[in-house]
Design an enzyme around this catalytic site. Structure first.
Site, PDB file in Angstrom:
ATOM      1  N   LYS A 124      -1.196  -3.011   0.927  1.00 22.28           N
ATOM      2  CA  LYS A 124      -2.098  -2.292   0.024  1.00 22.28           C
ATOM      3  C   LYS A 124      -1.987  -2.869  -1.382  1.00 22.28           C
ATOM      4  O   LYS A 124      -0.892  -3.033  -1.921  1.00 22.28           O
ATOM      5  CB  LYS A 124      -1.779  -0.796   0.013  1.00 22.28           C
ATOM      6  CG  LYS A 124      -2.748   0.028  -0.835  1.00 22.28           C
ATOM      7  CD  LYS A 124      -2.532   1.511  -0.641  1.00 22.28           C
ATOM      8  CE  LYS A 124      -3.424   2.348  -1.549  1.00 22.28           C
ATOM      9  NZ  LYS A 124      -4.860   2.086  -1.306  1.00 22.28           N
TER      10      LYS A 124
ATOM     11  N   HIS B  82       2.532   3.680   1.260  1.00 26.24           N
ATOM     12  CA  HIS B  82       1.490   2.986   2.010  1.00 26.24           C
ATOM     13  C   HIS B  82       2.033   1.690   2.593  1.00 26.24           C
ATOM     14  O   HIS B  82       3.139   1.256   2.252  1.00 26.24           O
ATOM     15  CB  HIS B  82       0.277   2.683   1.122  1.00 26.24           C
ATOM     16  CG  HIS B  82      -0.607   3.858   0.885  1.00 26.24           C
ATOM     17  ND1 HIS B  82      -0.424   4.733  -0.161  1.00 26.24           N
ATOM     18  CD2 HIS B  82      -1.680   4.330   1.574  1.00 26.24           C
ATOM     19  CE1 HIS B  82      -1.351   5.675  -0.114  1.00 26.24           C
ATOM     20  NE2 HIS B  82      -2.125   5.451   0.925  1.00 26.24           N
TER      21      HIS B  82
END
Length: 280
Positions: free
Chosen positions: A168, A164
């Site tokens: 995040k 990600h």
């Protein structure tokens, strides 16, 4: 006599966490759903977006929808809520939806077992869809993961690898944990994250039997990628789902929220929505 139309009723939705990445993506995706009207835009009490127009924050132009922190008022004017705020705010959203008797799609990740009691209480009174990932492809990946874990011999190691963007907050992602749980349950193993499970990545030397591996990468602006790796002697099976546009999550969430608005109280997942839509 004027021609009668059989238009479906308009569904009003409130978005919690509207100033975040997913909240803005939901606003941008909403025009693709003519049956859906966004009537509530909720941000945290300390958000710099409070008082601003939600459409202008999302870059879609003025929507005459002011961002507020008054969740009860937004729920009173809505038929369903979507929460993509934060794990810290999830408890308050669940309680507010239960008190207002409004269905909730909870897309927030990063919370642990401490929220289980609140989830059960809410699902007993309203329709609650908990989805760490609202893309249709990710829902299918979870189904395939369970099927493969059951079909392959126990000698095949299972690892979940997720990538990600660098901002995040939670790692592993909620989707990765859900995939690992699906694989563990299909094998009759203790799911990762439970008190009796072996934490992934903490062992040294030879790999313990029955361990579901978890690995996370945070880099650049990667929207989301999840891979489930089944490794045996001399062969491997790889299942991968990649998201290149955050709009995928938003479209899936809005479609699921429309479906959820007419469901009876209970705990649902994206698998229930997919099965209903496809008849599977």
């Amino acid at each position: 006599m004027p021609a009668q139309t059989n238009r479906p009723p308009l569904i009003r939705a409130a978005i919690v966490g509207v100033s975040g990445r997913m909240g803005q993506a939901l606003l941008r995706a909403a025009p693709a759903f003519p049956q859906l009207l966004i009537t509530g835009a909720i941000a945290s009490p300390g958000s710099l977006a409070l008082g601003r127009d939600a459409g202008e924050v999302a870059g879609t132009g003025r929507a005459n929808l002011p961002i507020t922190s008054d969740l009860p008022a937004a729920l009173a004017a809505a038929d369903v809520a979507l929460d993509f705020s934060s794990a810290a705010a999830a408890h308050a959203t669940l309680r507010a939806c239960r008190e207002a008797r409004k269905p909730l799609l909870l897309g927030t990740t990063g919370f642990g077992p401490e929220l289980d009691a609140e989830l059960r209480a809410t699902a007993s009174e309203v329709a609650l869809l908990v989805a760490p990932n609202t893309s249709v492809g990710a829902a299918l990946l979870a189904q395939l993961t369970g099927q493969c874990a059951r079909a392959l011999p126990a000698s095949f190691d299972i690892d979940v690898i997720e990538l990600h963007h660098r901002l995040k907050q939670d790692a592993p992602s909620g989707t990765a944990l859900a995939l690992a749980r699906t694989a563990a349950e299909a094998r009759g193993l203790t799911p990762p994250g439970s008190s009796s499970s072996t934490p992934a990545g903490e062992s040294s030397g030879a790999r313990p039997a029955g361990q579901i591996g978890l690995a996370s990468v945070r880099a650049g602006d990667i929207v989301g990628e999840h891979t489930v790796l089944f490794c045996g002697a001399g062969e491997e099976l790889v299942l991968t789902h990649r998201v290149r546009d955050r709009g995928v999550f938003a479209h899936g969430a809005l479609a699921a929220a429309l479906w959820l608005s007419s469901q009876p109280p209970g705990r649902y997942g994206m698998r229930d929505f997919i099965s209903n839509r496809t008849g599977a």
